[in-house]
Design an enzyme around this catalytic site. Structure first.
Site, PDB file in Angstrom:
ATOM      1  N   ARG A 112      -3.758  16.545 -14.628  1.00  0.00           N
ATOM      2  CA  ARG A 112      -3.697  15.108 -14.895  1.00  0.00           C
ATOM      3  C   ARG A 112      -3.400  14.837 -16.367  1.00  0.00           C
ATOM      4  O   ARG A 112      -2.628  13.938 -16.711  1.00  0.00           O
ATOM      5  CB  ARG A 112      -5.032  14.465 -14.505  1.00  0.00           C
ATOM      6  CG  ARG A 112      -5.076  13.001 -14.832  1.00  0.00           C
ATOM      7  CD  ARG A 112      -6.270  12.314 -14.261  1.00  0.00           C
ATOM      8  NE  ARG A 112      -7.477  12.699 -14.953  1.00  0.00           N
ATOM      9  CZ  ARG A 112      -8.573  11.957 -15.051  1.00  0.00           C
ATOM     10  NH1 ARG A 112      -8.654  10.821 -14.459  1.00  0.00           N
ATOM     11  NH2 ARG A 112      -9.627  12.346 -15.679  1.00  0.00           N
ATOM     12  N   HIS A 132      -5.978  -3.222  -6.640  1.00  0.00           N
ATOM     13  CA  HIS A 132      -6.735  -2.391  -5.689  1.00  0.00           C
ATOM     14  C   HIS A 132      -6.912  -3.176  -4.385  1.00  0.00           C
ATOM     15  O   HIS A 132      -7.274  -4.355  -4.424  1.00  0.00           O
ATOM     16  CB  HIS A 132      -8.099  -2.013  -6.277  1.00  0.00           C
ATOM     17  CG  HIS A 132      -8.896  -1.159  -5.335  1.00  0.00           C
ATOM     18  ND1 HIS A 132      -8.636   0.183  -5.161  1.00  0.00           N
ATOM     19  CD2 HIS A 132      -9.906  -1.468  -4.501  1.00  0.00           C
ATOM     20  CE1 HIS A 132      -9.463   0.663  -4.248  1.00  0.00           C
ATOM     21  NE2 HIS A 132     -10.244  -0.312  -3.824  1.00  0.00           N
TER      22      HIS A 132
END
Ligand code: GRF
Length: 216
Positions: free
Chosen positions: A66, A110
């Site tokens: 990441r 979201h």
């Protein structure tokens, strides 16, 4: 004009909602300067191309972790002198250095009413599967600033959507996109670009909001 990059990973329907709102003049003071995809085959890249927005790929598959992916994305964003990042169906968690450099300048959408059905592992259909499993009567979407804690940053806008008795994760996902995500994400981007968002710790105040709290 706020120089804005939209980061994507897939189909780009949220990107399309931003493009369309921008064309209709509903997003003010915003330059859609770049679309950055973590996936070289994402349809979102074609949407950018049709809209005449420069499209870039930072291929997540080419980075071993990441941190290195996030560093590469950071380099690209700096090179393009991006001021606002919008995560629109972006399926990765950005590293702390990037989140710090762009503190309160990264907006995410979201697909639930935070703080329900959110946090690590809650993405894609899983969010809706959990809402249905729990027997919730409403779900919805949340546009929020990104912090290092997943789905925990200051909330800009939320919109509720009813859960219907015969909903499946697919029907619920679709209705939440149509009725909530595609509306509040462009609206949140405009509020930011118009300079109407004021942060007081975790609380976002919308300048010029009506008494009932709605934005316009
Ligand atoms: C959907 O899962 C939506 O709920 C989530 O991102 C996906 C849509 O992606 N927020 P896209 O915008 O069509 O790429």
């Amino acid at each position: 004009m706020v120089k804005t990059a939209v980061m994507v990973s897939g189909g780009g329907t949220n990107l399309q909602a931003i493009i369309d709102s921008h064309i209709f003049g509903e997003i003010k003071n915003c330059e859609l300067a770049a679309v950055i995809s973590s996936n070289p085959t994402a349809y979102a890249l074609s949407r950018a191309e049709y809209a005449g927005i420069p499209a870039h790929v930072v291929d997540a598959g080419r980075y071993t972790n990441r941190a290195s992916f996030s560093e590469a994305a950071h380099r690209k964003l700096s090179e393009l002198e991006i001021e606002l990042i919008v995560l629109a169906g972006f399926m990765h968690i950005l590293g702390p250095p990037l989140v710090k450099a762009y503190q309160n300048r990264i907006i995410n959408i979201h697909p639930s009413l935070i703080p329900s059905f959110c946090g690590p592992g809650y993405y894609g259909l899983r969010v809706h599967e959990e809402a249905l499993k729990f027997g919730a009567r409403v779900s919805g979407a949340t546009a929020h600033f990104v912090t290092n804690e997943v789905d925990s940053g200051p909330i800009i806008l939320q919109k509720a959507v009813d859960i219907l008795p015969d909903d499946t994760p697919f029907t619920l996902q679709r209705r939440i996109m149509e009725e909530a995500e595609w509306k509040i994400l462009p609206e949140a981007v405009s509020l930011y670009c118009e300079g109407r968002l004021e942060l007081d710790g975790q609380i976002v105040r919308i300048k010029g909001a009506r008494d009932d709290g709605s934005a316009s």
